[in-house]
Design an enzyme around this catalytic site. Structure first.
Site, PDB file in Angstrom:
ATOM      1  N   GLY A 223       0.787  -1.227   0.000  1.00  0.00           N
ATOM      2  CA  GLY A 223       0.000   0.000   0.000  1.00  0.00           C
ATOM      3  C   GLY A 223       0.817   1.273   0.000  1.00  0.00           C
ATOM      4  CB  SER A 224      -0.346   4.733   0.575  1.00  0.00           C
ATOM      5  OG  SER A 224       0.211   5.972   0.950  1.00  0.00           O
ATOM      6  CB  THR A 225       5.014   5.917   1.160  1.00  0.00           C
ATOM      7  OG1 THR A 225       4.403   7.063   0.575  1.00  0.00           O
ATOM      8  CG2 THR A 225       5.687   5.104   0.091  1.00  0.00           C
ATOM      9  CB  VAL A 226       0.303   7.730   3.902  1.00  0.00           C
ATOM     10  CG1 VAL A 226      -0.331   8.357   5.123  1.00  0.00           C
ATOM     11  CG2 VAL A 226       0.473   8.790   2.821  1.00  0.00           C
ATOM     12  N   GLY A 227       1.586   4.803   5.076  1.00  0.00           N
ATOM     13  CA  GLY A 227       1.563   3.750   6.094  1.00  0.00           C
ATOM     14  C   GLY A 227       2.633   3.923   7.164  1.00  0.00           C
TER      15      GLY A 227
END
Lengths: 135, 397
Positions: free
Chosen positions: A61-65
Site C-alpha cells: 500500500g501507500s507510503t503514508v503507512g
C-alpha cells in the site's frame, strides 16, 4: 525454538504472537486510533494489533503507512515488535521512526510452527525471534 | 552495507538524534535492497506535504523528527492541500488550513524551500545528467531519470527527507546504470497530435508492457510539456521510474533497442481515451495542471480564454514561481477575468474536495487516476482545446 533473521529496527520486545499470512497495509488497512485491522476481507479484520508481536509476510500500500505506524506508537496502540518474511520500506521505515523492534528474513515455516497467543521474544539488534512457550 | 567511519558515527548518534534517525532509515532501505554503500546526492524533492494525505499521523511525525534536523542539499517540496492565499475560495475549512500551514512551516524550518510544486525542474531544482538525487513524486522521478538523465529511485516522502538530511542515499536500483537498461521496444505507429495524446500513450504503454522499461521509437518530437505529461502518466500506470525515447531522452544512445517488441497503434490511443472517459454530460470542473503547468501552457490557455466566460469551475494549477512570471506578462489577469482560477501550492488530486464537485474534465491521465481515487470524481481526459471549450460550454459535447 529460535528463528534467525535480519535486524531491521533495533530494540527488544517480549509478547504474544499475532499471525497474518496476508500482507498488511497500514494506511487504510489499520484504524490509526485503535490499532484494529479494518481492511475488508483481511484475515485479521476486527482484531487489534496493539501490544502484539505482529508476524506477517510484508507490507503493502501507500507510503503514508509509515506515518500510521508512528501514530499508533505515539498513542500506545502499536505492535510491540514486527516480524516480516521480506521487509519493504513502508513498514521498515515506520518501525524505525517509531522505535518498534523489527526483524525480517525469518523462515516462512514460522506460520506453521507458531500460533496466535504464543509468547516470544524479538531481539531487533541481532535479528532473532525466540519462542518462550504457549500462551 | 558498507558504512564509512563518519557514517558510523552518525548512526551512533554523535551528530544528534535527527541525523541518527535519518541515517537509520537510509541504512534499513539500503539493507532491504542490498545496496553496497551510500552515495552523495545533490538534490531532494520531498512529497507527503498535503495534510489531506499525511493526516495527523504525518504531522505528528514531522513535528518530532524536525527538531534539530537540517537538510544538507538543495531540497524542494511537493504540493500541499491548499492554495495558501485562497483557501476560502477553494471551500477549505480553517482547521485544515492551519494544519497545512504548520506542516509547511516545519519543512521550511529544516531548510527546505517551500516550492510546493510537483515540477521542481521548472522552479530551479534542475539536476544535470549523471547527478545522483533523491526525489519522491513519481512524475518528477520519471522526468528526472528519463529527460534530465539524473539518477534517482522512486523515493517516499520520508526516505527523500532522510536522504536530504544526511546528504546521501543508498546506492541501488536507478543509481546503477545497468538497472536503467530498457527491457522492451515500443514502436509507435501513429501520430501524436495533442499533448493529451502523450498522456494517453503513457497509459497505453503501461497496459501493454507492465513493469518493463520501455525504449520507444516513432516519437519524432515532444516538447517539455508533452514529456512532463507522458512521464506523469507512465509513472502512474506502470510505476515506471524511467523510460527512453529514441532521439529525445537523455540516455537512449547508451543502450541498444531490446529484442522484445510491441506496437502502439492509433487504435490503442483511441481505446486509451475510451478507458479514460467516465460517463457524464454535466461538467462541474475542468482542471489543467497535472503536473503543474509551465509558462508556455499558461500562455496557450490565455489565448483560448481571452474575452470569454467560463460556465464551470476551471482550475489551472501551477507553481508560485510560474504564476508570478505569468502575472508579469499579463496572462493571469486575462485568465481570471474569464472566471477561471490560477491556483498555486496545491492540486486537485491532493486538495480535500471530496463531495464538493462530482464531474471533472482534464488533459492528464494521471489526474484521471488520482481524482477518481482520492476525491471520487467522475473524470474524462481530453486535449487542452477541448478542455477549455468544455469549461466555456459547461457540458461535454
Amino acid at each position: 525454538m529460535e528463528f534467525k533473521g535480519r535486524s531491521i529496527s533495533k530494540g527488544f520486545a517480549r509478547g504474544e504472537v499475532l499471525l497474518s499470512r496476508e500482507p498488511i497495509s497500514f494506511y487504510g488497512g489499520v484504524d490509526p486510533n485503535t490499532g484494529v485491522i479494518v481492511e475488508k476481507g483481511h484475515p485479521l479484520e476486527g482484531k487489534s494489533i496493539r501490544d502484539k508481536i505482529l508476524i506477517f509476510p510484508r507490507g503493502k500500500g501507500s507510503t503514508v503507512g509509515s506515518y500510521i505506524i508512528y501514530r499508533l506508537a505515539k498513542s500506545h496502540m502499536a505492535p510491540k515488535a514486527i516480524v516480516n518474511i521480506e521487509a519493504e520500506p513502508i513498514v521498515a521505515v515506520g518501525a524505525i521512526i517509531s522505535g518498534i523492534p523489527m526483524i525480517d528474513k525469518v523462515d516462512e515455516k514460522i506460520f506453521d510452527l507458531l500460533r496466535d497467543g504464543d509468547i516470544v521474544e524479538v531481539d531487533g539488534d541481532r535479528g532473532i525471534l525466540r519462542w518462550m512457550g504457549r500462551g | 552495507m558498507y558504512l564509512t567511519p563518519e557514517e558510523d558515527k552518525i548512526l551512533a548518534g554523535e551528530y544528534g538524534e535527527g541525523m541518527r534517525k535519518a541515517m537509520e532509515i537510509l541504512v534499513a532501505i539500503g539493507k532491504i535492497y542490498d545496496a553496497e554503500r551510500l552515495i552523495p546526492i545533490s538534490s531532494a524533492q520531498i512529497s507527503g506535504v498535503s495534510y489531506h494525505n499525511i493526516g495527523d499521523a504525518g504531522l505528528e511525525f514531522l513535528r518530532d523528527f524536525s527538531r534539530g534536523a537540517k537538510v544538507k542539499v538543495k531540497a524542494t517540496l511537493n504540493p500541499g492541500g491548499v492554495d495558501l492565499g485562497r483557501w476560502r475560495e477553494m471551500k477549505i475549512d480553517k482547521e485544515f488550513m492551519e494544519k497545512q500551514g504548520e506542516i509547511i512551516k516545519i519543512f521550511t524550518s529544516m531548510g527546505i524551500e517551500p516550492t510546493l510544486t510537483c515540477t521542481p525542474y521548472l522552479v530551479g531544482n534542475l539536476p544535470s545528467k549523471g547527478e545522483h538525487i533523491a526525489w519522491s513524486e513519481s512524475s518528477a522521478v520519471a522526468y528526472a531519470n528519463s529527460v534530465l538523465g539524473a539518477y534517482t529511485n522512486r523515493e517516499s516522502g520520508i526516505s527523500a527527507l532522510a536522504a536530504a538530511i544526511v546528504g546521501k542515499t543508498p546506492m541501488y536500483g536507478m543509481h546503477l546504470k545497468e538497472n536503467r537498461r530498457p527491457g522492451i521496444r515500443v514502436v509507435l505507429k501513429t501520430e501524436l497530435r495533442y499533448r493529451s495524446d502523450y498522456s494517453v500513450l503513457g497509459y497505453a504503454i503501461a497496459k501493454k508492457t507492465g513493469h518493463s522499461i520501455p525504449y520507444i521509437e516513432g516519437v519524432d518530437k515532444a516538447d517539455l510539456e508533452s514529456l512532463k505529461l507522458f512521464a506523469a502518466s507512465i509513472a502512474t500506470y506502470a510505476g515506471a521510474a524511467i523510460f527512453h525515447i529514441k532521439g529525445l531522452t537523455a540516455e537512449w544512445m547508451d543502450f541498444e533497442a531490446p529484442k522484445d517488441y510491441i506496437e502502439i497503434t492509433k487504435r490503442d490511443i483511441e481505446e486509451g481515451y475510451g478507458f479514460l472517459r467516465d460517463e457524464f454530460r454535466e461538467v462541474d470542473m475542468v482542471w489543467i495542471g497535472c503536473p503543474h503547468t509551465s509558462l508556455k501552457e499558461l500562455e496557450e490557455i490565455t489565448r483560448l480564454l481571452k474575452d470569454k466566460k467560463v460556465a464551470t469551475e476551471l482550475w489551472i494549477t501551477t507553481s508560485r514561481q510560474v504564476r508570478e512570471k505569468a502575472e508579469r506578462l499579463g496572462y493571469i489577469e486575462v485568465i481570471e477575468k474569464s472566471g477561471a482560477k490560477v491556483i498555486i501550492d496545491t492540486c486537485v488530486a491532493v486538495a480535500p474536495l471530496l463531495g464538493k464537485f462530482q464531474t471533472l474534465v482534464t488533459n492528464s491521465a494521471k489526474a484521471f487516476y488520482y481524482s477518481r481515487g482520492v476525491n471520487r470524481f467522475k473524470v474524462k481526459v481530453a486535449n487542452l482545446e477541448k478542455c477549455i471549450d468544455t469549461a466555456l460550454r459547461g457540458v461535454w459535447v
